[in-house]
Design a protein around this motif. Structure first.
Motif, mmCIF file in Angstrom:
data_model
loop_
_atom_site.group_PDB
_atom_site.id
_atom_site.type_symbol
_atom_site.label_atom_id
_atom_site.label_comp_id
_atom_site.label_asym_id
_atom_site.label_seq_id
_atom_site.Cartn_x
_atom_site.Cartn_y
_atom_site.Cartn_z
ATOM 1 N N SER A 1 54.232 4.715 -5.389
ATOM 2 C CA SER A 1 53.884 5.864 -4.902
ATOM 3 C C SER A 1 54.161 6.839 -5.140
ATOM 4 N N LYS B 1 48.106 9.130 -5.490
ATOM 5 C CA LYS B 1 46.128 8.821 -5.099
ATOM 6 C C LYS B 1 45.609 9.284 -3.761
ATOM 7 N N SER B 2 45.857 9.092 -3.199
ATOM 8 C CA SER B 2 45.940 10.102 -2.269
ATOM 9 C C SER B 2 45.222 11.207 -2.111
ATOM 10 N N THR B 3 45.986 12.031 -3.103
ATOM 11 C CA THR B 3 45.849 12.675 -2.961
ATOM 12 C C THR B 3 44.585 13.918 -4.086
HETATM 13 N N1 LIG Z 1 50.562 18.390 1.723
HETATM 14 C C1 LIG Z 1 51.214 17.938 1.222
HETATM 15 N N2 LIG Z 1 52.544 18.543 0.637
HETATM 16 C C2 LIG Z 1 53.487 18.568 -0.247
HETATM 17 N N3 LIG Z 1 53.128 17.728 -0.526
HETATM 18 C C3 LIG Z 1 53.006 16.613 -0.667
HETATM 19 C C4 LIG Z 1 51.598 17.343 0.634
HETATM 20 N N4 LIG Z 1 50.599 15.473 0.394
HETATM 21 C C5 LIG Z 1 51.112 15.165 -0.424
HETATM 22 N N5 LIG Z 1 52.301 15.201 -1.043
HETATM 23 C C6 LIG Z 1 53.531 14.469 -2.159
HETATM 24 O O1 LIG Z 1 52.685 14.510 -3.135
HETATM 25 C C7 LIG Z 1 53.128 13.312 -3.845
HETATM 26 C C8 LIG Z 1 51.705 12.706 -3.827
HETATM 27 O O2 LIG Z 1 51.200 11.330 -2.580
HETATM 28 P P1 LIG Z 1 50.237 11.236 -2.412
HETATM 29 O O3 LIG Z 1 50.525 10.718 -1.200
HETATM 30 O O4 LIG Z 1 48.917 11.276 -2.985
HETATM 31 O O5 LIG Z 1 50.644 9.880 -3.279
HETATM 32 P P2 LIG Z 1 50.354 8.296 -3.177
HETATM 33 O O6 LIG Z 1 49.692 7.540 -5.032
HETATM 34 O O7 LIG Z 1 48.829 7.964 -2.549
HETATM 35 O O8 LIG Z 1 51.347 7.111 -2.646
HETATM 36 P P3 LIG Z 1 51.384 6.409 -1.610
HETATM 37 O O9 LIG Z 1 50.579 4.939 -2.329
HETATM 38 O O10 LIG Z 1 52.802 6.178 -0.737
HETATM 39 O O11 LIG Z 1 49.995 6.294 -0.217
HETATM 40 C C9 LIG Z 1 54.024 12.499 -3.103
HETATM 41 O O12 LIG Z 1 55.482 13.066 -2.983
HETATM 42 C C10 LIG Z 1 54.175 13.100 -1.599
HETATM 43 O O13 LIG Z 1 55.283 13.478 -0.607
#
Ligand SMILES: Nc1ncnc2c1ncn2[C@@H]1O[C@H](COP(=O)(O)OP(=O)(O)OP(=O)(O)O)[C@@H](O)[C@H]1O
Length: 541
Positions: free
Chosen positions: A70, A74-76
């Motif tokens: 987490s 990934k989502s980014t």
């Molecule tokens: N627009 C934004 N501004 C600031 N920080 C962000 C933004 N989008 C994501 N983050 C941060 O970037 C990091 C990666 O986020 P992301 O959502 O891509 O992770 P993830 O691997 O998809 O997590 P999860 O599995 O929990 O959904 C996290 O620490 C999140 O808080």
């Protein structure tokens, strides 16, 4: 190039739709090179790297899983590839679709979010039909659209629930797994070349998750690219993925064939027990960078990036503006007429309120005291109508109770309003002032009330309106009604214009924001890189 612009002449829109689908095997390649996304905090201006220097590619006929803990990005990464990063971020690097820079709102890319938003009163078939009418070209006939909808239902395995309602607070509807498949179905109606999915299996039991992935697999094997983020898939789910991109802290620790990942990714050893989590992650990143897999991947990325730019024949061409308006209005009316809480329950309340108010004030007479009673009745009826009409907004429900408690206190006479703002312009653009004035006039004009003191002359309704309620009689109650109708239409037109031009004004704001934000972030990134390279070049003591 729009899919309507097929060179074949005399073919139906349906056949063009088919021939432009993935069946013709003109699948696209998606490549991303040195992708870095930086976010700036809107509060204090600090910046944070969300993903850093990611490179990779996705091929048609294959399904790719983006995995990682987490917060690993990934989502980014999915958002960056789909061109839907949030406004406080800046992206550097290249994203290429068939060797061409993919435009941000590329019509060949569809994105399925984690949440499913559907109107609960519609059936699965209706949802797909309305979406097709909205997103497929206006020229398509109803029969052609019905055919596409039926094919999608079969492809998504939704035959058993095709006529079932989605469900809402009072209606038990289709299951979560079926909803997820419907979300995917809506997105593949337009035959996108690339399908992104954010955690398509989250919240599903293992059987439903397996079925969703089977469906994705068959979509991928139609010659499409399917990329999805997944969170801890079980073994039998993992087996359905062709490729794997493993992230840690926004950096790649594995990219390649999913089946080989288990052999290549080092498992924990005794020497790692002493290391902190951050140190282990850094080691894995370094190990991947130096590996042959990473070198081969970069080579393949270069090849695909430099490959001949193939014109992508887009399958999408939205329906015309009028068709969209017509479809959305039809869908909205159908939903309202079926939603018990929205329409029928409210109609029942209107009737109950009218009967109650009529009973309470029945035969109120023409005594001097009845003047105030009449005014209260008008204000109460109007207040209740307003409350019922906006009561659908959840946040309003609490306010609603407050408003009902002070229904008779909230109205102020027009002449008593502060001149600036409340009198001009608010009283002219307010629905309430025209409605109340019209109601008062309707009730009181032509009546003669008893005088306050016995023996005085009777009080005329017109006099009451002007002297007690401050209502001018320079226009009739019909003008008030006309003003209400004008406001009704105008506000809807303003909302329509706002929705239509929202995107344009937002992109202007985004450009302004980017020009303000880009320079400092680039400088910061440059400084960080210099700092890191100076540290690595220092001789070790
Ligand atoms: N627009 C934004 N501004 C600031 N920080 C962000 C933004 N989008 C994501 N983050 C941060 O970037 C990091 C990666 O986020 P992301 O959502 O891509 O992770 P993830 O691997 O998809 O997590 P999860 O599995 O929990 O959904 C996290 O620490 C999140 O808080």
């Amino acid at each position: 190039m729009e899919f309507l612009q097929s060179k074949e002449s005399g073919t139906s829109d349906r056949s063009k739709y088919k021939s432009n689908g993935a069946e013709n095997n003109n699948g696209a390649y998606l490549v991303w090179e040195d992708l870095t996304v930086v976010a700036q905090s809107l509060k204090n201006g600090t910046t944070k790297k969300l993903v850093s220097g990611l490179s990779g590619y996705a091929e048609p006929d294959r399904i790719m899983a983006i995995m990682g803990p987490s917060g690993s990005g990934k989502s980014t990464l999915l958002d960056a590839l789909a061109g839907r990063l949030s406004r406080n971020t800046l992206m550097t690097g290249n994203i290429l679709l068939n060797g061409k820079k993919a435009p941000i709102d590329s019509r060949d890319v569809s994105y399925v979010t984690q949440d499913d938003y559907f109107l609960g009163t519609l059936s699965v078939r209706e949802i797909l039909t309305y979406s097709s009418h909205l997103r497929l070209p206006s020229k398509m006939t109803n029969n052609e659209i019905d055919e596409i909808v039926q094919e999608t239902i079969v492809k998504m395995g939704l035959q058993d629930c095709a006529e079932n309602k989605i469900g809402n607070w009072h209606l038990r509807g289709i299951s979560t797994g079926e909803k997820r498949r419907l979300s995917i179905g809506v997105e593949i109606l337009t035959q996108p070349k690339v399908l992104f999915l954010d955690e398509p299996t989250s919240g599903l039991d293992s059987a439903s998750a397996f079925f969703v992935l089977l469906v994705l697999n068959s979509i991928a094997h139609d010659g499409r690219i399917v990329v999805c983020s997944v969170h801890q898939p079980s073994g039998h789910l993992f087996d359905l993925f062709d490729d794997l991109l493993l992230l840690s802290n926004g950096e790649t620790i594995y990219f390649g064939d999913a089946k080989l990942a288990v052999k290549v990714i080092p498992t924990s050893s005794n020497s790692q027990i002493k290391l902190t989590t951050d140190e282990i992650k850094a080691k894995l990143v370094e190990k991947y960078k130096d590996s042959d897999i990473s070198k081969n991947m970069r080579k393949r990325v270069q090849e695909l990036a430099l490959s001949e730019q193939v014109e992508i024949v887009s399958n999408k061409s939205n329906a015309g503006w009028w068709k969209q308006l017509w479809t959305l209005s039809g869908r909205s009316f159908l939903n309202m007429s079926r939603d018990m809480g929205y329409y029928w329950l409210r109609t029942l309340f209107y009737i109950l309120v009218s009967v109650s108010a009529g009973n309470l004030y029945f035969n109120i007479g023409l005594s001097y005291q009845s003047i105030v009673q009449r005014a209260k009745c008008d204000a109460f009826v109007y207040g209740f109508m307003i409350c019922l009409s906006i009561g659908g907004l959840p946040f309003f429900l609490e306010e609603f109770k407050m408003l009902m408690m002070m229904a008779s206190e909230i109205f102020k006479l027009l002449p008593d309003l502060p001149k600036f703002f409340w009198r001009y312009p608010m009283s002219y653009i307010s629905f309430a002032s025209w409605a109340i004035q019209g109601q008062y006039k309707n009730d009181m004009i032509g009546l003669d009330f008893d005088p306050q003191n016995p023996g005085d002359t009777e009080v005329k309704g017109e006099e009451v309106l002007q002297k007690i309620f401050g209502v001018e009689l320079d226009h009739s109650k019909w003008c008030d009604l006309l003003a209400l109708l004008v406001l009704l239409v105008s506000y809807r037109l303003i909302l329509l214009a706002a929705l239509k031009y929202k995107e344009k004004s937002l992109s202007l704001l985004r450009r302004l924001y980017a020009s303000h934000f880009r320079q400092p972030v680039k400088q910061l990134m440059l400084m960080k890189e210099k700092f890191i390279s100076s540290k690595t070049n220092q001789p070790t003591p």
